[in-house]
Design an enzyme around this catalytic site. Structure first.
Site, PDB file in Angstrom:
ATOM      1  N   GLY A  19     -11.582   2.826 -55.804  1.00 58.12           N
ATOM      2  CA  GLY A  19     -11.243   2.539 -57.043  1.00 58.12           C
ATOM      3  C   GLY A  19     -11.025   1.270 -57.600  1.00 58.12           C
ATOM      4  CB  ALA A  22     -17.685  -0.852 -57.749  1.00 54.51           C
ATOM      5  CB  SER A  45      -6.565   4.270 -50.134  1.00 53.77           C
ATOM      6  OG  SER A  45      -5.332   3.445 -49.240  1.00 53.77           O
ATOM      7  CB  VAL A  53     -11.376 -12.005 -57.023  1.00 55.35           C
ATOM      8  CG1 VAL A  53     -10.242 -12.827 -56.591  1.00 55.35           C
ATOM      9  CG2 VAL A  53     -12.102 -11.292 -55.716  1.00 55.35           C
ATOM     10  CB  ALA A  56     -16.180 -15.156 -64.706  1.00 55.08           C
ATOM     11  CE  LYS A  84     -18.883 -17.282 -67.947  1.00 54.14           C
ATOM     12  NZ  LYS A  84     -19.048 -16.782 -66.710  1.00 54.14           N
ATOM     13  CG  LEU A 340     -17.368  -6.276 -53.425  1.00 62.84           C
ATOM     14  CD1 LEU A 340     -16.011  -6.516 -53.346  1.00 62.84           C
ATOM     15  CD2 LEU A 340     -18.171  -7.596 -53.853  1.00 62.84           C
ATOM     16  CB  THR A 351     -24.575 -11.996 -60.850  1.00 58.10           C
ATOM     17  OG1 THR A 351     -24.116 -12.895 -59.501  1.00 58.10           O
ATOM     18  CG2 THR A 351     -25.360 -13.216 -61.666  1.00 58.10           C
ATOM     19  CB  ILE A 353     -18.763  -7.653 -63.011  1.00 54.33           C
ATOM     20  CG1 ILE A 353     -17.633  -7.737 -62.310  1.00 54.33           C
ATOM     21  CG2 ILE A 353     -18.672  -6.583 -64.318  1.00 54.33           C
ATOM     22  CD1 ILE A 353     -16.292  -8.396 -63.098  1.00 54.33           C
TER      23      ILE A 353
END
Ligand SMILES: Cc1cc2nc3c(=O)[nH]c(=O)nc-3n(C[C@H](O)[C@H](O)[C@H](O)COP(=O)(O)OP(=O)(O)OC[C@H]3O[C@@H](n4cnc5c(N)ncnc54)[C@H](O)[C@@H]3O)c2cc1C
Length: 512
Positions: A19, A22, A45, A53, A56, A84, A340, A351, A353
């Protein structure tokens, strides 16, 4: 291989493991498009937590927000975000240099060949200023101005304002969670202890939690972060390591107190063995030093980071370790890795996200019917690889194209052999300043152009058809565009004032 045509049947249960950004982006999007036809459960969890992190973004996130029907002001307010217009690169080409990769386009395509070709000719003749002067986003960014493109004005550079967001990663996941739960996603708190596989197919059948709870599913989305609990630890999918091209392997992150003015852009400052990000939010500034541990120790890297903050550090610096590369298959059997868990490229061009967003979009494109089709899975994986490799090339470009002589790290980056796909792009640009965007690769011609020029790769010539237009006519046109953009930037409000008026978070301290 299943070649059964779709009969309208759908899989019944999706389980999302993890959670973080992603997991909750996946849950929010799937619950929106599936409209309750498939049960979606997310397990996370609190004890393990998230990377925390990833703050941007790039302009394509607006598409994601539109699919979710998010109110943009609410989204910025809830995530204490800011706007941005691009990324400023400091000390990348050589020490003391700076340039911006601004979003959106340059000038207007008036004649036969792209705008930048006319500019190149005039610039080479010393008759045109920096290319950035012809992009409304770049001009506005350096003046700390921001507004959304107006809907009631046409044919103005103001219509070319392309923007993305900076936001607080933790608040973003929480915000999406509320949306997803509101659309029926069931959240389960707990640590996954075991991943149960079907003996015959090898598909994942269920997740078993520490408390004994069992979550059965037909499709599993692995959002467990770097550990890749399902895609790697269970299915042993394999990982392609790209550290010979992108050798940075750690980051130290720390938030600090905000400084004025509130800049509408991310900054990336190159150091001796890596670079530092600066992401301004409404209530704090996010910072991190991405570095290569073979060239600088963690203590030194932390000291460099802390020396280069805008204000007082607001937390203890945290170290994150990573291996740049991608999972050999993003979709394996009935497991799709998102975030990830599917791979990692450093946040130099923000890039990750976006890669979450496109993985979700592809999953929706190839959404399985009652059964899985191997052709669909193969196509999903082919498209994922293409996207990853092209972004990889763009990031390598920043490292490779440098003239720094102050550290062995930069010399090694300059001298390394780069992928053939990148070499081809560089060759093409060197002669006539040409850039070809292949298929749907993420970064457009103007993105490559800004980085190549910004890092001092000057083409030898320009497109021959530029000479079909007289120099006086080109000069007049360029100065007209230049003046118009400057006038448009004049009418744009200050970035902080825009936020204060539309989307300030209570207590975050943004004032006009
Ligand atoms: C240094 C750094 C800087 C970055 N900056 C940017 C940026 O500026 N822009 C950008 O777009 N991206 C950036 N990223 C990437 C971005 O942070 C990630 O893409 C994003 O946060 C997604 O992470 P995730 O959800 O995949 O993983 P995580 O945040 O690690 O979440 C993993 C989830 O899985 C759960 N989990 C794991 N194991 C178990 C288990 N056994 N049982 C139950 N739950 C489990 C965890 O609790 C957590 O909820 C950055 C990444 C790093 C490392």
């Amino acid at each position: 291989m299943d070649t059964t045509p779709n009969t309208g049947a759908l899989i019944r249960r999706i389980v999302i493991a993890g959670g973080g950004t992603a997991g909750w982006m996946t849950a929010a999007a799937l619950s929106k498009v599936l409209r309750g036809r498939v049960a979606v459960t997310l397990v996370e969890s609190e004890e393990i937590g998230t990377v925390g992190v990833g703050e941007a973004t790039i302009p394509m996130i607006q598409l994601f927000n539109r699919v979710l029907e998010l109110d943009e002001d609410e989204f910025v307010r809830e995530t204490r975000g800011s706007f941005k217009l691009g990324i400023e690169f400091v000390d990348w080409g050589r020490l003391g240099s700076r340039y911006m990769h601004a979003f959106g386009r340059f000038g207007q395509d008036l004649w036969t060949v792209p705008f930048h070709q006319y500019w190149l000719k005039m610039h080479q003749a010393g008759r045109a200023p920096d290319l950035g002067e012809y992009a409304i986003t770049r001009v506005a960014a350096y003046r700390n101005r921001f507004m959304r493109p107006p809907t009631d004005v046409r044919n103005s550079p103001l219509n070319d304002i392309a923007y993305a967001f900076h936001f607080d990663a933790g608040l973003y996941a929480g915000y999406l969670r509320r949306h997803a739960e509101g659309r029926g996603v069931r959240r389960v708190e707990g640590r996954i202890r075991e991943v149960v596989q079907d003996g015959a197919s090898g598909h994942v059948a269920a997740l078993v939690l520490e408390d004994g709870q069992r979550l059965d599913g037909d499709l599993f989305v692995d959002c467990t972060g770097f550990r890749g609990l399902l895609i790697e630890q269970t299915l042993k999918t394999g990982y392609e390591d790209w550290t010979h091209w992108l050798p940075c392997d750690r980051a130290i992150a720390v938030p600090c107190a905000s400084a004025s003015p509130l800049t509408p852009y991310t900054r990336s400052t190159a150091h001796t063995a890596g670079w530092q990000w600066r992401i301004p939010l409404q209530h704090r500034t996010g910072n991190g030093h991405v570095f290569c541990s073979r060239h600088i120790s963690e203590d030194e890297a932390t000291a460099v980071l802390l020396r280069n903050l805008d204000g007082e550090a607001l937390a203890e610096p945290r170290t994150l370790r990573f291996t740049t590369g991608m999972r050999r298959l993003g979709w394996n059997r009935n497991v799709v890795a998102v975030g990830l868990a599917s791979g990692f490229m450093e946040p130099l061009e923000s890039t990750s996200i976006h890669l979450i967003q496109t993985a979700i979009a592809r999953l929706i494109d190839f959404f399985p019917s009652g059964r899985f089709s191997q052709q669909d899975i193969d196509e999903y994986n082919r498209l994922t690889r293409f996207e990853y490799e092209r972004i990889r090339d763009f990031i390598i470009l920043h490292y490779h194209l440098n003239q720094r002589t102050d550290s062995p790290f930069w010399v090694a980056c300059r001298e390394m052999a780069v992928p053939e796909t990148l070499q081809a792009k560089l060759r093409l640009f060197r002669t006539h300043g040409r850039i070809v965007r292949e298929n749907n690769e993420l970064f457009a011609e103007v993105a490559w152009l800004q980085v190549m020029l910004g890092q001092n790769l000057e083409p030898e010539g320009y497109h021959p058809l530029v000479d079909s237009i007289g120099e006086a006519e080109i000069a007049e046109y360029l100065s007209g565009v230049h003046a118009l953009i400057a006038r448009c930037a004049d009418v744009m409000p200050d970035h902080a004032a825009f936020i204060a008026r539309h989307c300030a978070a209570p207590g975050a301290g943004v004032a006009a």
